[in-house]
Design a protein around this motif. Sequence first.
Motif, PDB file in Angstrom:
ATOM      1  N   MET A   1       0.844  -1.191   0.000  1.00  0.00           N
ATOM      2  CA  MET A   1       0.000   0.000   0.000  1.00  0.00           C
ATOM      3  C   MET A   1       0.883   1.246   0.000  1.00  0.00           C
ATOM      4  O   MET A   1       1.905   1.279   0.674  1.00  0.00           O
ATOM      5  CB  MET A   1      -0.910   0.004   1.230  1.00  0.00           C
ATOM      6  N   LEU A 176       5.263   2.078  -2.779  1.00  0.00           N
ATOM      7  CA  LEU A 176       4.547   1.644  -3.975  1.00  0.00           C
ATOM      8  C   LEU A 176       5.312   0.548  -4.707  1.00  0.00           C
ATOM      9  O   LEU A 176       4.716  -0.441  -5.167  1.00  0.00           O
ATOM     10  CB  LEU A 176       4.302   2.830  -4.905  1.00  0.00           C
ATOM     11  N   SER A 179       4.708  -2.596  -2.957  1.00  0.00           N
ATOM     12  CA  SER A 179       3.336  -3.070  -3.189  1.00  0.00           C
ATOM     13  C   SER A 179       3.214  -3.749  -4.547  1.00  0.00           C
ATOM     14  O   SER A 179       2.569  -4.795  -4.679  1.00  0.00           O
ATOM     15  CB  SER A 179       2.351  -1.901  -3.095  1.00  0.00           C
ATOM     16  N   VAL A 180       3.841  -3.160  -5.571  1.00  0.00           N
ATOM     17  CA  VAL A 180       3.804  -3.759  -6.907  1.00  0.00           C
ATOM     18  C   VAL A 180       4.497  -5.117  -6.889  1.00  0.00           C
ATOM     19  O   VAL A 180       4.011  -6.089  -7.483  1.00  0.00           O
ATOM     20  CB  VAL A 180       4.462  -2.823  -7.939  1.00  0.00           C
ATOM     21  N   ILE A 183       2.264  -8.028  -5.701  1.00  0.00           N
ATOM     22  CA  ILE A 183       1.083  -8.473  -6.447  1.00  0.00           C
ATOM     23  C   ILE A 183       1.250  -9.943  -6.818  1.00  0.00           C
ATOM     24  O   ILE A 183       2.314 -10.377  -7.264  1.00  0.00           O
ATOM     25  CB  ILE A 183       0.880  -7.619  -7.717  1.00  0.00           C
ATOM     26  N   GLN A 343      -7.276  -8.688  -4.418  1.00  0.00           N
ATOM     27  CA  GLN A 343      -6.841  -8.035  -5.652  1.00  0.00           C
ATOM     28  C   GLN A 343      -8.030  -7.756  -6.568  1.00  0.00           C
ATOM     29  O   GLN A 343      -7.921  -7.850  -7.793  1.00  0.00           O
ATOM     30  CB  GLN A 343      -5.782  -8.886  -6.368  1.00  0.00           C
ATOM     31  N   LEU A 350      -3.922  -2.011  -7.110  1.00  0.00           N
ATOM     32  CA  LEU A 350      -3.419  -1.636  -5.796  1.00  0.00           C
ATOM     33  C   LEU A 350      -4.393  -0.675  -5.128  1.00  0.00           C
ATOM     34  O   LEU A 350      -5.102   0.083  -5.807  1.00  0.00           O
ATOM     35  CB  LEU A 350      -2.055  -0.925  -5.924  1.00  0.00           C
ATOM     36  N   SER A 354      -6.778   2.224  -8.055  1.00  0.00           N
ATOM     37  CA  SER A 354      -7.715   1.337  -8.733  1.00  0.00           C
ATOM     38  C   SER A 354      -8.589   2.095  -9.723  1.00  0.00           C
ATOM     39  O   SER A 354      -9.495   1.511 -10.323  1.00  0.00           O
ATOM     40  CB  SER A 354      -8.607   0.635  -7.699  1.00  0.00           C
TER      41      SER A 354
END
Length: 398
Positions: A1, A176, A179-180, A183, A343, A350, A354
């Motif tokens: 996040m 970020l 966070s990516v 996934i 997801q 994320l 979104s």
Amino acid sequence: MDGDAPLKTKWANWPSVKALINFGRTLGKDLPYFYEFLTAPAAKILHSWFESEPLKASLATDAVIGAMLSPEHSGSAYVLLHHVMGEIDGIKGAWAYVEGGMGALSASIANSARSYGAQIFTDKPVQSLLVTPGKEVRGVVLQSGQEIRSKIVLSNATAKVTFLDLLEKEVLSNDLLNSVKSIDYTSPVTKINVAVSRLPNFIADPNRNGERPMPHHCATIHLNTETTEMLHEAYLDAANGRYSRKPIIEMTIPSSLDSTVAPPGGHVVQMFTQYTPFRLADSEWTEEKKNEYADRVFDDVERYAPGFKSSVVGRDILTGPDLERIFGLTGGNIFHGAMSLDQLYFFRPLPWYSNYQTPVTGLFLCGSGTHPGGGVMGAPGRLAAQAALKFLKKKKYT
């Protein structure tokens, strides 16, 4: 996040939250049942509605298609729902073939775009995105070194490719980036395309019309799906790093309805199979290993349709690594990211991002990694295009 996302970005998710609240109010007393469908294992839902084990298992395949999970896992019921919602020509839950193959759909979209003045370049790989120090996109740089300038960029690549491969890491915050990287792109899929000299002749419903297709040839054919337990056992094999000893096989024969995809007398058989780990525990996906797995699949098909193997003219085997290398599908995931509850909706791809926009002004995501997810429906692209048009209007670009 991304805790550093600007308040304006976070506030942009409010319409999605509001819509979800209003939908809950609309459901009223049915809300608990909807919640159960979102969170429950598909097997639990199917057991409560049906008695026939082959029927339950056949339906359960749609609960795991493209997903590294079992119908016994929580959240698999939503995957089932995702694949049976929608319609074709007013027929709810129906699927269809594209005449001329799936490439004909892409060609149709391209022709429509060109009629409005669009220019389309193929075989021109993008090396990176052009971004100003103020984090505004200004176009793309091709691998050839050519720069193409633009006010906005819509990326149909996965979030991983867009954020980690096409942007300099200094452009995004560490939160970020992490966070990516988190996934889930896990995929259990191996696709096998087969050219055959005759229609498969199934023991369960033998061919009675010579080489004329029967109704089941025109439908989706599920093999190795007699029980939901078989699906679960196939998943457990892959969870332990090996391909399934009894792979789930979803077979279609598009040439049964579309004569343009095969020569006279011949047919195209498509097999969507799982479970195959992206990385095997004991080896790489070498050509030898790929053919070993395909032979396992063909042996199983032969049990249901004797003579199938002798009808094979050629085959193309696409494992997860092949899907990633050829089509840019991160992890081989056909949905640009797992369709798990964490997801979906305003968490796809994320939280805070979104709404198709990104931390880079003018850069939009428009692929299946955005809401509402995977499937040949065009919804992510349409919604992303609307967001981009709104942005351009606000900026008074023309």
